[in-house]
Design a protein around this motif. Structure first.
Motif, mmCIF file in Angstrom:
data_model
loop_
_atom_site.group_PDB
_atom_site.id
_atom_site.type_symbol
_atom_site.label_atom_id
_atom_site.label_comp_id
_atom_site.label_asym_id
_atom_site.label_seq_id
_atom_site.Cartn_x
_atom_site.Cartn_y
_atom_site.Cartn_z
ATOM 1 N N GLU A 135 0.831 -1.222 0.000
ATOM 2 C CA GLU A 135 0.000 0.000 0.000
ATOM 3 C C GLU A 135 0.859 1.263 0.000
ATOM 4 O O GLU A 135 0.613 2.203 -0.745
ATOM 5 C CB GLU A 135 -0.936 0.018 1.219
ATOM 6 C CG GLU A 135 -2.302 -0.603 0.949
ATOM 7 C CD GLU A 135 -2.940 -0.109 -0.365
ATOM 8 O OE1 GLU A 135 -3.133 1.111 -0.493
ATOM 9 O OE2 GLU A 135 -3.224 -0.946 -1.262
ATOM 10 N N LYS A 136 1.871 1.230 0.842
ATOM 11 C CA LYS A 136 2.778 2.380 0.963
ATOM 12 C C LYS A 136 3.536 2.582 -0.361
ATOM 13 O O LYS A 136 3.670 3.712 -0.846
ATOM 14 C CB LYS A 136 3.775 2.094 2.109
ATOM 15 C CG LYS A 136 4.899 3.054 2.247
ATOM 16 C CD LYS A 136 4.623 4.082 3.310
ATOM 17 C CE LYS A 136 5.797 5.034 3.455
ATOM 18 N NZ LYS A 136 5.429 6.275 4.067
ATOM 19 N N LYS B 14 2.588 1.751 -3.330
ATOM 20 C CA LYS B 14 1.660 2.265 -4.347
ATOM 21 C C LYS B 14 1.507 3.782 -4.205
ATOM 22 O O LYS B 14 1.574 4.524 -5.188
ATOM 23 C CB LYS B 14 0.302 1.573 -4.159
ATOM 24 C CG LYS B 14 -0.600 1.654 -5.342
ATOM 25 C CD LYS B 14 -1.822 0.798 -5.125
ATOM 26 C CE LYS B 14 -2.921 1.227 -6.085
ATOM 27 N NZ LYS B 14 -4.209 0.680 -5.732
ATOM 28 N N LYS B 15 1.337 4.227 -2.962
ATOM 29 C CA LYS B 15 1.160 5.666 -2.702
ATOM 30 C C LYS B 15 2.404 6.457 -3.088
ATOM 31 O O LYS B 15 2.316 7.528 -3.681
ATOM 32 C CB LYS B 15 0.853 5.899 -1.213
ATOM 33 C CG LYS B 15 -0.625 5.809 -0.910
ATOM 34 C CD LYS B 15 -0.933 6.086 0.544
ATOM 35 C CE LYS B 15 -1.010 7.585 0.847
ATOM 36 N NZ LYS B 15 -1.261 7.829 2.293
ATOM 37 N N GLN C 55 2.659 6.747 -6.838
ATOM 38 C CA GLN C 55 1.647 7.696 -7.335
ATOM 39 C C GLN C 55 2.072 9.136 -7.062
ATOM 40 O O GLN C 55 2.018 9.988 -7.952
ATOM 41 C CB GLN C 55 0.319 7.443 -6.619
ATOM 42 C CG GLN C 55 -0.706 6.789 -7.529
ATOM 43 C CD GLN C 55 -1.857 6.195 -6.729
ATOM 44 O OE1 GLN C 55 -2.038 6.492 -5.546
ATOM 45 N NE2 GLN C 55 -2.629 5.347 -7.386
ATOM 46 N N SER C 56 2.535 9.377 -5.843
ATOM 47 C CA SER C 56 2.962 10.746 -5.483
ATOM 48 C C SER C 56 4.094 11.213 -6.384
ATOM 49 O O SER C 56 4.117 12.364 -6.819
ATOM 50 C CB SER C 56 3.484 10.799 -4.050
ATOM 51 O OG SER C 56 2.488 10.492 -3.166
ATOM 52 N N GLU D 243 5.352 13.201 1.956
ATOM 53 C CA GLU D 243 5.605 11.800 1.613
ATOM 54 C C GLU D 243 6.880 11.632 0.761
ATOM 55 O O GLU D 243 7.680 10.719 0.964
ATOM 56 C CB GLU D 243 4.405 11.302 0.826
ATOM 57 C CG GLU D 243 4.253 9.826 0.814
ATOM 58 C CD GLU D 243 2.853 9.478 0.374
ATOM 59 O OE1 GLU D 243 2.340 10.141 -0.562
ATOM 60 O OE2 GLU D 243 2.270 8.541 0.956
#
Ligand code: UDP
Length: 394
Positions: free
Chosen positions: A107-108, A110-111, A114-115, A138
């Protein structure tokens, strides 16, 4: 006959020598070491082509350079891949999306990806120094992580300094990739000479108007008086291309210009393959920076024996070979002092990593040498046509 003198039989000196010789110059190359090729020299040990002075991977975007080198050797496709040990795991270097996937929970990861894509749309990579400036929490966190685990320790070992003391271009050589591209280089031409660099440079030097004197300390035969160059006591009018350490030409009168050197240790292993890729970087432990397994570069090498080369950065004292100029503001200023002091010598040309105090890759070195030789040929042609017309050359 037009004559040229070249100090140093490395890749820049021999490139210039070849082009000048092909245009009618009689070229003498003076080389301090016993072998050709400078730091690209390689040799066979138990059938493995060892890069004696550390890994040299050929890559270029200059068509002119790719065409030139391929005149002297057969090249085969080779894309360099590097892994780095981070928190006990091997991840791709340059740090990329795959590295993120390996090091962070799904999950981390993926974020983070994306960022990055949102923050840096339409670019394929960003330097670590740029990433650290990000205002996004982030991304800043990721930047600090990559700085800490990929750049800090490696750079301390390599240069004896933290990344922020180096010229930003040094870290910029190994960016953070905003994709899954796991190649070390992205150039259009990525190929290696099948039988090595020594063979390639020997072929390049194989011209009847080039002669090389080995084990010859040029500075014993060259003197500079009133901005004229004397070779063996006689005034030398032709171009003198110098590829050694610039400060030695001036007897280090403004002080030492620092370089970084390397020490290598070879380890024989009774296995076909010791590492998953040719190069593994160790930013966070050991006193060596990386291990190279050259056996894996050679496509035809089939053996049950391999060789690992451990690379230890060391300060460059009088006895050591200079490998890298240390690109800091202070050193650049000192270099410029030497350069200015030599500028009045009209037939002296500084070329290559040491004489120009630049962290050049092989292809840039070759390009600079080609450009210089072409310029000299042009000037000579101009000069001789002017002489024919009874005018003084400029
Ligand atoms: N670098 C790093 N970690 C790595 C690889 C490189 O910190 O895993 C930094 C380090 O400062 C190094 C510079 O990036 O000197 C350039 O690396 P490169 O691989 O281009 O070095 P070279 O092969 O020329 O020695």
């Amino acid at each position: 006959m037009k004559q040229a003198l070249i100090i140093g039989a490395g890749i820049s000196g021999i490139t210039a020598a070849r082009i000048l010789a092909e245009h009618g110059f009689l070229v003498t190359v003076l080389e301090k070491r016993e072998h050709i090729g400078g730091n690209v020299y390689d040799y066979y040990r138990d059938g493995v082509l060892i890069h004696k002075y550390g890994p040299h991977l050929f890559h270029t975007n200059f068509l002119k350079v790719a065409e030139f080198v391929q005149r002297f050797a057969e090249f085969f496709p080779y894309e360099h891949k590097v892994l780095g040990e981070v928190e006990g795991k091997l991840v791709p270097i340059p740090f990329n999306f795959k590295s993120i996937d390996i090091l962070f929970p799904p999950e981390k990861a993926k974020k983070l990806k994306q960022s990055l894509l949102e923050e840096y749309p339409n670019i394929s990579s960003v330097t670590i120094m740029e990433l650290l400036k990000s205002g996004k929490e982030e991304i800043k966190e990721l930047a600090n992580y990559v700085y800490q685990y990929v750049f800090y320790g490696y750079t301390r070992k390599q240069w004896g300094k933290p990344p922020e003391e180096m010229d930003p271009s040094v870290m910029g050589r190994v960016p953070v990739r905003l994709s899954y591209d796991n190649r070390y280089f992205t150039d259009l031409f990525q190929k290696m000479p099948r039988f090595g660099y020594t063979e390639l440079i020997k072929k390049m030097a194989g011209h009847n108007q080039i002669s090389i004197r080995y084990s010859c300390d040029a500075l014993k035969y060259l003197t500079i008086e009133q901005n004229n160059i004397y070779w063996d006591g006689e005034l030398f009018h032709g171009p003198v291309i110098y590829t050694g350490c610039i400060e030695e030409l001036k007897g280090k009168c403004f002080g030492e210009l620092p370089y970084r050197s390397l020490h290598f240790e070879l380890e024989d292993r009774p296995v076909a393959q010791a590492q998953p890729v040719v190069q593994i970087n160790y930013p966070n432990r050991y006193s060596y920076t990386r291990t190279s397994e050259f056996t894996l570069i050679q496509p035809e090498k089939k053996t049950d024996h391999t060789i690992l080369v451990y690379e230890y950065p060391i300060p460059c004292t009088k006895e050591e070979i200079p490998y890298y100029p240390i690109e800091t503001k202070e050193n650049r200023e000192l270099y410029e002092k030497y350069k200015q002091a030599l500028a009045p010598i009209k037939n002296l040309y500084l070329l290559g990593r040491l004489a120009e105090y630049q962290y050049y890759n092989m292809d840039i070195t070759i390009k600079q040498a080609m450009d210089l030789a072409e310029r000299l040929i042009g000037e000579e042609a101009n000069g001789s046509s002017k002489r024919e017309q009874g005018k003084e050359p400029n």
